[in-house]
Motif scaffolding. Structure first.
Motif, PDB file in Angstrom:
ATOM      1  N   LYS A   1       5.065  13.052   4.919  1.00 46.73           N
ATOM      2  CA  LYS A   1       6.393  12.487   5.179  1.00 46.73           C
ATOM      3  C   LYS A   1       6.221  11.002   5.459  1.00 46.73           C
ATOM      4  O   LYS A   1       5.155  10.558   5.850  1.00 46.73           O
ATOM      5  N   GLY A   2       7.310  10.261   5.288  1.00 38.38           N
ATOM      6  CA  GLY A   2       7.254   8.840   5.593  1.00 38.38           C
ATOM      7  C   GLY A   2       8.344   8.086   4.875  1.00 38.38           C
ATOM      8  O   GLY A   2       9.316   8.666   4.389  1.00 38.38           O
ATOM      9  N   GLY A   3       8.179   6.770   4.797  1.00 39.96           N
ATOM     10  CA  GLY A   3       9.141   5.904   4.125  1.00 39.96           C
ATOM     11  C   GLY A   3       8.720   5.676   2.695  1.00 39.96           C
ATOM     12  O   GLY A   3       7.546   5.423   2.422  1.00 39.96           O
TER      13      GLY A   3
ATOM     14  N   THR B   1       4.795   4.038   4.587  1.00 42.40           N
ATOM     15  CA  THR B   1       4.549   4.256   6.018  1.00 42.40           C
ATOM     16  C   THR B   1       4.517   5.760   6.244  1.00 42.40           C
ATOM     17  O   THR B   1       5.089   6.525   5.463  1.00 42.40           O
ATOM     18  N   ASP B   2       3.877   6.176   7.342  1.00 41.10           N
ATOM     19  CA  ASP B   2       3.942   7.600   7.663  1.00 41.10           C
ATOM     20  C   ASP B   2       5.261   7.890   8.375  1.00 41.10           C
ATOM     21  O   ASP B   2       6.105   6.989   8.517  1.00 41.10           O
ATOM     22  N   ALA B   3       5.465   9.105   8.819  1.00 44.91           N
ATOM     23  CA  ALA B   3       6.743   9.508   9.418  1.00 44.91           C
ATOM     24  C   ALA B   3       7.082   8.715  10.671  1.00 44.91           C
ATOM     25  O   ALA B   3       8.257   8.562  11.007  1.00 44.91           O
ATOM     26  N   SER B   4       6.077   8.159  11.357  1.00 46.30           N
ATOM     27  CA  SER B   4       6.343   7.369  12.569  1.00 46.30           C
ATOM     28  C   SER B   4       6.380   5.863  12.289  1.00 46.30           C
ATOM     29  O   SER B   4       6.476   5.061  13.210  1.00 46.30           O
ATOM     30  N   GLY B   5       6.284   5.470  11.017  1.00 49.10           N
ATOM     31  CA  GLY B   5       6.323   4.053  10.661  1.00 49.10           C
ATOM     32  C   GLY B   5       4.964   3.367  10.672  1.00 49.10           C
ATOM     33  O   GLY B   5       4.865   2.160  10.476  1.00 49.10           O
ATOM     34  N   ASP B   6       3.902   4.129  10.887  1.00 52.21           N
ATOM     35  CA  ASP B   6       2.554   3.567  10.990  1.00 52.21           C
ATOM     36  C   ASP B   6       1.952   3.319   9.609  1.00 52.21           C
ATOM     37  O   ASP B   6       2.202   4.067   8.663  1.00 52.21           O
TER      38      ASP B   6
ATOM     39  N   SER C   1       0.849  -1.191   0.000  1.00 53.00           N
ATOM     40  CA  SER C   1       0.000   0.000   0.000  1.00 53.00           C
ATOM     41  C   SER C   1       0.880   1.234   0.000  1.00 53.00           C
ATOM     42  O   SER C   1       1.899   1.285   0.705  1.00 53.00           O
ATOM     43  N   ILE C   2       0.487   2.225  -0.797  1.00 54.57           N
ATOM     44  CA  ILE C   2       1.196   3.496  -0.812  1.00 54.57           C
ATOM     45  C   ILE C   2       0.187   4.638  -0.767  1.00 54.57           C
ATOM     46  O   ILE C   2      -0.968   4.481  -1.174  1.00 54.57           O
ATOM     47  N   SER C   3       0.642   5.784  -0.288  1.00 53.93           N
ATOM     48  CA  SER C   3      -0.194   6.984  -0.248  1.00 53.93           C
ATOM     49  C   SER C   3      -0.100   7.713  -1.588  1.00 53.93           C
ATOM     50  O   SER C   3       0.763   7.414  -2.417  1.00 53.93           O
ATOM     51  N   LEU C   4      -0.964   8.692  -1.784  1.00 58.09           N
ATOM     52  CA  LEU C   4      -0.929   9.477  -3.019  1.00 58.09           C
ATOM     53  C   LEU C   4       0.416  10.178  -3.208  1.00 58.09           C
ATOM     54  O   LEU C   4       0.843  10.409  -4.328  1.00 58.09           O
ATOM     55  N   ASP C   5       1.084  10.510  -2.094  1.00 63.71           N
ATOM     56  CA  ASP C   5       2.381  11.169  -2.211  1.00 63.71           C
ATOM     57  C   ASP C   5       3.549  10.180  -2.129  1.00 63.71           C
ATOM     58  O   ASP C   5       4.694  10.560  -1.954  1.00 63.71           O
ATOM     59  N   GLY C   6       3.261   8.883  -2.305  1.00 69.14           N
ATOM     60  CA  GLY C   6       4.310   7.892  -2.522  1.00 69.14           C
ATOM     61  C   GLY C   6       4.930   7.238  -1.308  1.00 69.14           C
ATOM     62  O   GLY C   6       5.973   6.602  -1.421  1.00 69.14           O
ATOM     63  N   TYR C   7       4.296   7.330  -0.137  1.00 66.89           N
ATOM     64  CA  TYR C   7       4.864   6.715   1.068  1.00 66.89           C
ATOM     65  C   TYR C   7       4.155   5.405   1.397  1.00 66.89           C
ATOM     66  O   TYR C   7       2.954   5.278   1.204  1.00 66.89           O
TER      67      TYR C   7
END
Length: 185
Positions: A151-153, A17-22, A9-15
């Motif tokens: 932000k994220g991974g 995980t979020d910045a905290s790894g969630d 799974s990825i977000s629209l901005d390409g991550y």
């Protein structure tokens, strides 16, 4: 020779995980998505995880709560052969799990060359990144979620240079998810 696929799974901005790894933002449940997930869990593949994803998956899918919420998926997740790539995990205690130790690329090359069902990486962004760099992934299944994280991974953090892909198919869901199937070009 086994095929190696990635399902992430990825977000629209390409991550992934979020910045905290969630990753809880990626879990949108509805009847249509549950049916798709259940059919994937019955797909007859083996699973490959990194240690972090393995521990997260085991902590949920091996529980009575998972069996009550999504019985078909839980049954499939528990029954499938599983591999976990780890330098630190002493032993795997989730049924049907084998620990892959040592050099990741060599271990996955040996796994792909062995007899058995195709292998699917679930999540495990670090594995996807490293195995993409080694050009070992045969198909990418990306679940694009209608959320921006800021932000994220990223999925290809260790990729050194450009890698092109060919879109094979798409499937949109009422919950906003869109699954994109890509082959490396």
């Amino acid at each position: 020779m086994r095929q190696l696929r990635s399902f992430t799974s990825i977000s629209l901005d390409g991550y992934f995980t979020d910045a905290s790894g969630d990753m809880t933002w990626a879990h949108k449940r509805d009847d249509e998505w549950n049916a798709f997930s259940s059919s994937n869990a019955r797909g007859g593949a083996a699973l490959l995880f990194g240690r972090v994803t393995y521990e997260m998956m085991k902590a949920f899918w091996s529980t009575p709560q998972a069996a009550a919420m999504l019985p078909d998926v839980a049954k499939g997740m528990n029954a499938m052969p599983k591999f976990v790539a780890s330098r630190t995990l002493a032993a795997a205690d989730w049924q049907n799990t084998t620990v892959l130790r040592g050099d990741l690329v060599a271990a996955v090359k040996a796994l792909k060359a062995s007899d058995g069902p195709d292998v699917v990486i679930l999540g495990s962004g670090s594995l996807v990144s490293q195995l993409s760099e080694a050009r070992l992934i045969d198909e990418y299944q990306l679940v694009l979620n209608a959320v921006a994280l800021g932000k994220g991974g990223t999925l290809f953090e260790t990729l050194d240079g450009r890698q092109a892909f060919t879109l094979k198919k798409t499937k949109a869901f009422q919950n906003g998810n869109v699954v994109l199937w890509y082959d490396p070009a």
